[in-house]
Motif scaffolding. Sequence first.
Motif, PDB file in Angstrom:
ATOM      1  N   GLY A 101       0.795  -1.216   0.000  1.00 24.17           N
ATOM      2  CA  GLY A 101       0.000   0.000   0.000  1.00 24.17           C
ATOM      3  C   GLY A 101       0.829   1.267   0.000  1.00 24.17           C
ATOM      4  N   THR A 102       2.125   1.149  -0.231  1.00 24.04           N
ATOM      5  CA  THR A 102       2.984   2.316  -0.288  1.00 24.04           C
ATOM      6  C   THR A 102       2.713   3.069  -1.589  1.00 24.04           C
ATOM      7  OG1 THR A 102       5.250   3.098   0.005  1.00 24.04           O
ATOM      8  CG2 THR A 102       4.959   1.157  -1.389  1.00 24.04           C
ATOM      9  N   THR A 103       3.322   4.219  -1.754  1.00 26.10           N
ATOM     10  CA  THR A 103       3.165   5.005  -2.979  1.00 26.10           C
ATOM     11  C   THR A 103       4.467   5.003  -3.760  1.00 26.10           C
ATOM     12  OG1 THR A 103       3.875   7.087  -1.965  1.00 26.10           O
ATOM     13  CG2 THR A 103       1.508   6.552  -1.834  1.00 26.10           C
ATOM     14  N   ARG A 162      -2.528  -0.788  -8.854  1.00 24.00           N
ATOM     15  CA  ARG A 162      -2.630   0.535  -8.246  1.00 24.00           C
ATOM     16  C   ARG A 162      -4.072   0.752  -7.791  1.00 24.00           C
ATOM     17  NH1 ARG A 162      -0.431   1.784 -13.282  1.00 24.00           N
ATOM     18  NH2 ARG A 162       1.822   1.831 -13.288  1.00 24.00           N
ATOM     19  N   HIS A 198      -5.250   6.024  -3.172  1.00 23.93           N
ATOM     20  CA  HIS A 198      -4.668   6.069  -1.826  1.00 23.93           C
ATOM     21  C   HIS A 198      -5.748   6.451  -0.829  1.00 23.93           C
ATOM     22  CE1 HIS A 198      -2.005   7.194   1.494  1.00 23.93           C
ATOM     23  NE2 HIS A 198      -1.124   6.398   0.910  1.00 23.93           N
ATOM     24  N   SER A 201      -1.910   4.058  -4.245  1.00 21.31           N
ATOM     25  CA  SER A 201      -1.095   3.101  -3.504  1.00 21.31           C
ATOM     26  C   SER A 201      -0.851   1.906  -4.417  1.00 21.31           C
ATOM     27  CB  SER A 201      -1.785   2.676  -2.207  1.00 21.31           C
ATOM     28  OG  SER A 201      -3.026   2.073  -2.471  1.00 21.31           O
ATOM     29  N   HIS A 208       0.147  -2.238  -4.723  1.00 19.51           N
ATOM     30  CA  HIS A 208       0.002  -3.495  -3.999  1.00 19.51           C
ATOM     31  C   HIS A 208       0.457  -4.647  -4.880  1.00 19.51           C
ATOM     32  CE1 HIS A 208      -2.696  -1.479  -1.065  1.00 19.51           C
ATOM     33  NE2 HIS A 208      -2.994  -0.745  -2.128  1.00 19.51           N
TER      34      HIS A 208
END
Length: 151
Positions: free
Chosen positions: A53-55, A85, A88, A96, A98
């Motif tokens: 879930g990071t960007t 994607r 977010h 985000s 995944h």
Amino acid sequence: MVDQSLRLDAFLPFRLSVTSNLVSETIASTYQALFGLSVPEWRLIAVIAEDDGTTQQLIARRTRMDKVSVSRASIALAERGLIERRPHVSDRRSQSVHLTKSGRELYAAVAPKALELERRIFERFAPADIASFSKMLLQVQEATLAVREEG
């Protein structure tokens, strides 16, 4: 009189860069041959596996890769169905990233190979030397960031 000439083989930033490039090239050829992954693609998969879930912005900051490399790797991985994607949660302007099921399976196959390469590279060194080296690398990163901030 002090000798002020620059000799690249004695210039630590050059040695660090050459060594880093050599390690990256060795790893890249393995990842490409076994899994069809470039180094930036593998880095994205590894970071996302650790921080789902990071960007892309955070990935660029964490890996020190430029935004274009992160974007290209992200596009390639999405096209292969390895990442997806999503909007977010806290910033609708951002997305985000995944791992998909296929991405998690690929990570599970690649991670042991990465650890094996690391073991093979560093098996010649005493554990205490590796610990000191790792600590020193972190200190070099911190010192470099401090110099950068000073301008």
